[in-house]
Write an enzyme that holds these catalytic residues in place. Structure first.
Site, PDB file in Angstrom:
ATOM      1  N   ALA A 247       0.681  -1.174  -0.001  1.00  0.00           N
ATOM      2  CA  ALA A 247      -0.017  -0.229  -0.170  1.00  0.00           C
ATOM      3  C   ALA A 247       0.669   1.496  -0.109  1.00  0.00           C
ATOM      4  O   ALA A 247       0.344   2.294  -0.617  1.00  0.00           O
ATOM      5  CB  ALA A 247      -0.870   0.029   1.201  1.00  0.00           C
ATOM      6  N   ALA A 248       2.042   1.496   0.626  1.00  0.00           N
ATOM      7  CA  ALA A 248       2.662   2.611   0.976  1.00  0.00           C
ATOM      8  C   ALA A 248       3.246   3.276  -0.424  1.00  0.00           C
ATOM      9  O   ALA A 248       3.394   2.387  -1.351  1.00  0.00           O
ATOM     10  CB  ALA A 248       3.877   2.451   1.771  1.00  0.00           C
ATOM     11  N   ASN A 251      -1.304   5.948  -2.139  1.00  0.00           N
ATOM     12  CA  ASN A 251      -2.378   6.768  -3.267  1.00  0.00           C
ATOM     13  C   ASN A 251      -3.263   6.023  -3.702  1.00  0.00           C
ATOM     14  O   ASN A 251      -4.552   6.444  -3.802  1.00  0.00           O
ATOM     15  CB  ASN A 251      -1.487   7.374  -4.544  1.00  0.00           C
ATOM     16  CG  ASN A 251      -0.590   8.673  -4.254  1.00  0.00           C
ATOM     17  OD1 ASN A 251      -1.226   9.295  -3.383  1.00  0.00           O
ATOM     18  ND2 ASN A 251       0.221   8.966  -4.695  1.00  0.00           N
ATOM     19  N   LYS A 252      -3.098   4.852  -3.987  1.00  0.00           N
ATOM     20  CA  LYS A 252      -4.357   3.848  -4.337  1.00  0.00           C
ATOM     21  C   LYS A 252      -5.142   3.682  -3.042  1.00  0.00           C
ATOM     22  O   LYS A 252      -6.310   3.305  -3.428  1.00  0.00           O
ATOM     23  CB  LYS A 252      -3.654   2.799  -5.289  1.00  0.00           C
ATOM     24  CG  LYS A 252      -2.927   3.075  -6.375  1.00  0.00           C
ATOM     25  CD  LYS A 252      -2.099   2.000  -7.103  1.00  0.00           C
ATOM     26  CE  LYS A 252      -1.390   2.409  -8.177  1.00  0.00           C
ATOM     27  NZ  LYS A 252      -0.097   2.999  -7.695  1.00  0.00           N
ATOM     28  N   ASP A 329      -0.562  -3.839  -6.042  1.00  0.00           N
ATOM     29  CA  ASP A 329       0.613  -2.924  -6.855  1.00  0.00           C
ATOM     30  C   ASP A 329       2.028  -3.151  -6.332  1.00  0.00           C
ATOM     31  O   ASP A 329       2.685  -2.331  -5.281  1.00  0.00           O
ATOM     32  CB  ASP A 329       0.131  -1.433  -6.648  1.00  0.00           C
ATOM     33  CG  ASP A 329       0.928  -0.527  -7.324  1.00  0.00           C
ATOM     34  OD1 ASP A 329       0.986  -0.758  -8.622  1.00  0.00           O
ATOM     35  OD2 ASP A 329       1.203   0.623  -6.764  1.00  0.00           O
ATOM     36  N   CYS A 435       4.432  -0.210 -12.238  1.00  0.00           N
ATOM     37  CA  CYS A 435       4.888   1.048 -13.104  1.00  0.00           C
ATOM     38  C   CYS A 435       6.184   0.471 -13.950  1.00  0.00           C
ATOM     39  O   CYS A 435       7.086   0.998 -14.230  1.00  0.00           O
ATOM     40  CB  CYS A 435       5.108   2.261 -12.231  1.00  0.00           C
ATOM     41  SG  CYS A 435       6.270   1.954 -11.024  1.00  0.00           S
TER      42      CYS A 435
END
Ligand SMILES: C[S@@+](CC[C@H](N)C(=O)[O-])C[C@H]1O[C@@H](n2cnc3c(N)ncnc32)[C@H](O)[C@@H]1O
Length: 594
Positions: A247-248, A251-252, A329, A435
């Site tokens: 999570a860190a 933003n998501k 992510d 990304c």
């Protein structure tokens, strides 16, 4: 140590610490000066450095003040001439004395620079500096020019309409994103994105970081592509709780919270708002995540699992019984990151090129101090300012010097975490994003995951393009296939076509203004996953050793078995070297997915 010595110390980075300037400043806890003050001094001085370099050189300051290194001279001159508060040191401080002695000469050179630049007022001069207009060497690259500042309006706290009427009152609306990309750096124009709700684009150099809306968490800086995963996951209250597995900085996570909240608050006879359970393995980054969640007023929706490894979360735990959607992510190579607009160059004055003022003595500087670097022609420091996503390579990923080996390690980890998510019994939706621009971390992982027992026995399939949320099913750029990377015979042509059409890619350096990014969604229809059904590729919940991780991967088939063995041999050797070095050396992996 004074503010100026500390700032010079950060810039010299003698300990060779990785990460952005911001993380270097904020991570070091033993500094006397406030991190915010240090960061502001360095970034503002960097902005002014093309001007101040010339001012300092022409004044002969460095020849006269041997105590000053070029960096110190620049920082002090900045505060003396530009900062409202002046030099932040007691009147008798050695640095303050060293700079104020030269106030008249420095001031005169500064005025000359302003007038010769054609700026009749100091305000006009400041605007030009803020726009980066004086930084003639900083010819923006294609990617920089085409990368706007994306701002997500945080609907937990405010609305798009409110922000347009307040924070962005006086800004002109542009219907075409290209008008934003070609606008001067800090022009007051905006564009409302057509794919992602509540998302705005601004020219690259606009500084909104000092706006009250940013300070209050009403607006969040988030790249457009980085908004895709939460939007594609499309969580609804009916889905239940949502896990953000990696999570860190968050933003998501806050985006998920905003989507959930907007849907829950509109329901009649509302049950409880489902929560977002945000895992972050790294304790330091979990601190940032917690702050971001609080600032976004999402703390009533988000539970932060600080320092907790998602891979160790037990899918059968009652705590996760209501989890219906998972956003993943994970750490990646970061190869999609664009050259940041906020990467700036600090131009340092040279000590020996000025006309020597009368009485200046020609003592040599000591070898190795910051001044040595700075007296070389065109001395400059490149500062990567923002810490938007940099992250450490997860410890379990061996250090590799070669890209191929690194991609094997990363994709092994990514596949593992994706398969783990597929084992949550009531989960119905998963998004997986990176990304990265590499097939191995993207379509490669997705295809492998679909073929895994976790997916086949759990009933997971890719979410087809036609079933995706409106703003993304029309997104033009879809998945790509790299021949010889995976055994495509296992996939079949139709399957492959469907998978590629379902995958979403963003390219960097295009008129779409995104970084390089990848996202795909998985869905499951029908009954829940039985944990006893067969062996998932991620059956062992314990962390594997690096060697085990490398052995697990068998997805690439461009080499024959002997080649693969050879590579595994290299990897095994690397992995055991890594084990020995693991606690000594951590390689920084620069990513920017937020
Ligand atoms: C690419 S970043 C996530 C960026 C974030 N989603 C955002 O949008 O702000 C990946 C994060 O996952 C964390 N991470 C890596 N492996 C993890 C694991 N096994 N469990 C929990 N967090 C993990 C890393 O420390 C890093 O902070």
């Amino acid at each position: 140590m004074s503010l100026y010595y500390e700032a010079a110390d950060v810039l010299a980075n003698t300990a060779n610490v990785g990460g952005s300037l911001k993380s270097r400043i904020y991570k070091k806890s033993d500094r006397k000066s406030s991190p915010a003050q240090l960061y502001a001094l360095v970034t503002e001085a960097a902005k002014w450095s093309p001007v101040l370099k010339v001012v300092i050189e022409k004044s002969g300051l460095l020849e006269e003040e041997k105590k000053l290194t070029p960096v110190l001279a620049l920082l002090l001159t900045h505060d003396l001439l530009v900062s409202k508060g002046g030099v932040a040191a007691p009147a008798n401080h050695v640095l303050k004395l060293a700079i104020t002695r030269h106030k008249a000469r420095l001031g005169a050179e500064f005025t000359k620079a302003r007038i010769s630049g054609g700026y009749t007022t100091l305000a006009a001069f400041k605007n030009a500096v803020n726009d980066g207009k004086l930084n003639s060497e900083e010819e923006p690259t294609q990617a920089t020019v085409r990368h706007p500042r994306w701002v997500r309006v945080n609907s937990v706290k405010t609305t798009l309409e409110d922000q347009l009427a307040t924070t962005f009152a006086g800004f002109e609306k542009k219907d075409d994103l290209r008008d934003i990309l070609s606008a001067p750096g800090s022009a007051k124009v905006y564009h409302i994105d057509s794919n992602i709700p509540h998302l705005l684009a601004f020219p690259s150099r606009i500084d909104l970081s000092k706006s009250p809306a940013y300070a209050k968490g009403q607006i969040i800086f988030q790249d457009k592509a980085s908004c895709f995963p939460a939007y594609l996951l499309d969580p609804t209250p009916e889905d239940g709780d949502v896990i953000d597995g990696c999570a860190a900085p968050g933003n998501k996570t806050t985006h998920l919270a905003a989507i959930l909240q907007s849907r829950t608050s509109h329901r009649v006879g509302d049950a409880r708002t489902p929560s977002v359970i945000a895992f972050e393995k790294d304790n330091f980054r979990a601190g940032t995540l917690t702050k971001m969640v609080k600032l976004a007023s999402a703390d009533s929706i988000v539970t932060v699992k600080a320092g907790q490894d998602f891979l160790l979360a037990r899918p059968d735990s009652t705590e996760f019984a209501n989890v219906g959607a998972i956003l993943l992510d994970p750490s990646c190579s970061g190869s999609g990151i664009v050259g940041r607009d906020d990467t700036v160059k600090m131009h340092l004055p040279e000590g020996s090129t000025s006309e020597r003022p009368k009485g200046a003595k020609g003592k040599k500087r000591k070898r190795g101090d910051v001044s040595d670097k700075a007296t070389k022609p065109s001395a400059s420091l490149r500062l990567d300012l923002e810490d938007t996503t940099p992250e450490d390579t997860p410890e379990e990923i061996p250090i590799h010097d070669r890209l191929g080996e690194r991609l094997v390690a990363l994709s092994t980890f990514q596949l593992k975490i994706l398969a783990h998510a597929m084992r949550f019994p009531n989960a119905r939706k998963i998004t997986y994003s990176t990304c990265s621009v590499h097939f191995e971390e993207n379509e490669g992982v997705v295809s492998q995951a679909l073929l895994s027992s976790a997916a086949t026995q759990g009933g997971w399939t890719i979410q087809k393009r036609k079933d995706q949320v409106a703003g993304l099913k029309n997104w033009r750029k879809r998945g790509i296939w790299e021949e010889h990377q995976l055994e495509s015979s296992k996939l079949g042509d139709h399957f492959r076509e469907d998978v590629l059409d379902a995958c979403i890619r963003c390219e960097k350096g295009t008129n779409e203004g995104t970084m390089g990014f990848f996202v795909a969604a998985f869905v499951r229809h029908g009954g829940s996953y039985s944990l006893n059904e067969g062996r998932s590729i991620n059956e062992a919940v314990e962390e594997p050793t690096p060697e085990e991780e490398l052995e697990e991967w068998n997805g690439f088939s461009d080499e024959d078995t002997s080649e693969a063995k050879k590579r595994n041999g290299v990897n095994e050797q690397k992995a055991s070297e890594h084990k020995a070095k693991k606690n000594k050396k951590r390689r920084k992996s620069k990513t920017s997915c937020n």
